[in-house]
Write an enzyme that holds these catalytic residues in place. Structure first.
Site, PDB file in Angstrom:
ATOM      1  N   GLY A   1       0.812  -1.320   0.097  1.00  0.00           N
ATOM      2  CA  GLY A   1       0.009  -0.026  -0.022  1.00  0.00           C
ATOM      3  C   GLY A   1       0.905   1.349   0.062  1.00  0.00           C
ATOM      4  N   ASN A   2       0.221   2.281   0.373  1.00  0.00           N
ATOM      5  CA  ASN A   2       0.950   3.770   0.303  1.00  0.00           C
ATOM      6  C   ASN A   2       0.206   4.399   1.284  1.00  0.00           C
ATOM      7  OD1 ASN A   2      -1.395   5.386  -0.789  1.00  0.00           O
ATOM      8  ND2 ASN A   2      -0.709   4.161  -2.660  1.00  0.00           N
TER       9      ASN A   2
END
Length: 402
Positions: free
Chosen positions: A209-210
């Site tokens: 993810g980020n």
């Protein structure tokens, strides 16, 4: 010309930023607004009433009683006749008076008498702006349904650098113009907004993810809703709550976001793709949690479908498509390339090099680039204010006639 014939009362307080009001008055008069200036007694030490009266073509008012003319300046009538009251620059002292109902000069008396919308543009030094007392007063003024035109970030008169600069005259003009055209300028239009990150599963407990919080996309969705659009918000995982009357579609992965975007794209007039979509996803997802064994561990990845490029190929001339570019180097070049390659109408560039901008912050600093190559840089602002800037671009977009 949304300001034509509007009665604008401007209250000028004792701040070095008062010099900017001369430019603002010229801009308003050029838009054919009627401008009445009221100054606090301290304000006349920073800019002369003669200057502002010459530009506004009206006598500047300072006191309840004008000894020179023998006339009484009726604060009740001034407050009732105004279409809009703007306090700019608003000092910490005047903010405190307004917040607490104190009334010791003509300007604060007009404020308490006003039935019209009130806009407040603060200007002061960094520490004064950040002081809890000032922030409490700002909160109170907002609770009174006053609109705060957030101060900018930059070099201050004290020599410090930070928040506290009076918004530029052009920005203030845009706020006032937007208010008078705000009677649902996007009514009847449908908008699609994507927001937040995507999570690409590795196994049942891990993902790629980020750091995207979704704050920017949610602010855009809310502003579009306020402007009358029917909004669908496709959101990746986030703790944010969707604005009222916004149709939220919750997704997790890039493939799910693509599916949702495809579903709502054709019906949308306005598409703002602010989500931070993963570029890669694992080739396979393990059914069970992967156990720690080897010292090194490799996960084969494959490219995700480029949602923005996919939609760009389908875009018609009746749609406006806006993308985002978060860059760390060659910012303008990379953003312009993305704009053209993906057939966008506008791209919103923000750089990881700018302090206070990017993921998870409450502020952002953007440059909006149009398809024709024109660009507009904005100062560091709250994401709500950035959303207003983006929506102002959308409102002015040259939609073809139906």
């Amino acid at each position: 010309m949304s300001l034509q014939g509007k009665n604008i009362v401007i209250g000028v307080c004792g701040s070095i930023a008062a010099y900017k009001i001369a430019t603002l008055v010229r801009l308003l008069v050029k838009e054919k607004a009627a401008v009445q200036i009221i100054m606090t007694p301290d304000a006349v030490e920073f800019i002369t009433p003669l200057t502002l009266s010459t530009l506004s073509n009206k006598p500047v008012l300072v006191d309840y009683f004008d000894k020179k003319t023998g006339s009484w300046n009726n604060h009740v009538h001034l407050g009732l006749e105004a279409d809009l009251l703007l306090i700019a620059p608003a000092t910490a002292n005047t903010l405190a008076k307004m917040a607490n109902g104190q009334c010791d000069n003509l300007l604060t008396a007009v404020y308490l008498s006003a039935k019209c919308p009130v806009f407040v543009a603060p200007a002061m030094d960094l520490d004064m702006w950040k002081h809890p007392a000032t922030q409490r007063n700002i909160t109170l003024l907002k609770s009174y349904n006053n609109t705060i035109i957030h101060p900018g970030n930059g070099e201050l008169a004290s020599g410090l650098t930070g928040e506290g600069r009076l918004a530029e005259p052009e920005e203030i003009l845009a706020y006032l113009s937007n208010y008078f055209t705000r009677s649902q300028p996007l009514s009847g239009r449908k908008a699609l907004v994507t927001a937040g990150p995507t999570h690409e599963a590795i196994d049942p407990v891990r993902f790629i993810g980020n750091h995207s919080s979704g704050k920017m996309g949610y602010a855009i969705a809310e502003e579009l809703k306020n402007l009358g659009a029917q909004v669908t918000l496709v959101s990746g995982p986030t703790h944010l709550s969707a604005p009222g009357d916004v149709n939220r579609i919750s997704v997790i992965s890039a493939s799910q976001m693509l599916e949702a975007a495809n579903t709502y794209f054709d019906a949308a007039d306005i598409i703002v793709m602010s989500a931070a979509v993963a570029d890669y996803t694992p080739e396979t997802v393990a059914d069970q949690k992967i156990k720690k064994k080897e010292d090194t561990f490799a996960i084969p990845l494959k490219k995700t479908t480029d949602i923005l490029a996919t939609l760009g190929k389908r875009k018609t001339d009746k749609q406006v498509l806006i993308g985002f570019a978060l860059e760390t180097n060659n910012e303008l070049e990379n953003a312009k390339g993305k704009l053209q390659k993906k057939n966008l109408d506008y791209i919103v560039l923000n750089s990881m090099q700018d302090k206070g901008a990017g993921f998870s912050t409450d502020t952002n600093k953007v440059t909006i680039i149009a398809k024709d190559g024109t660009l507009k840089e904005f100062s560091l602002k709250t994401k709500q204010e950035v959303a207003k800037d983006i929506c102002n671009i959308i409102i002015r977009h040259p939609y073809p006639s139906n």
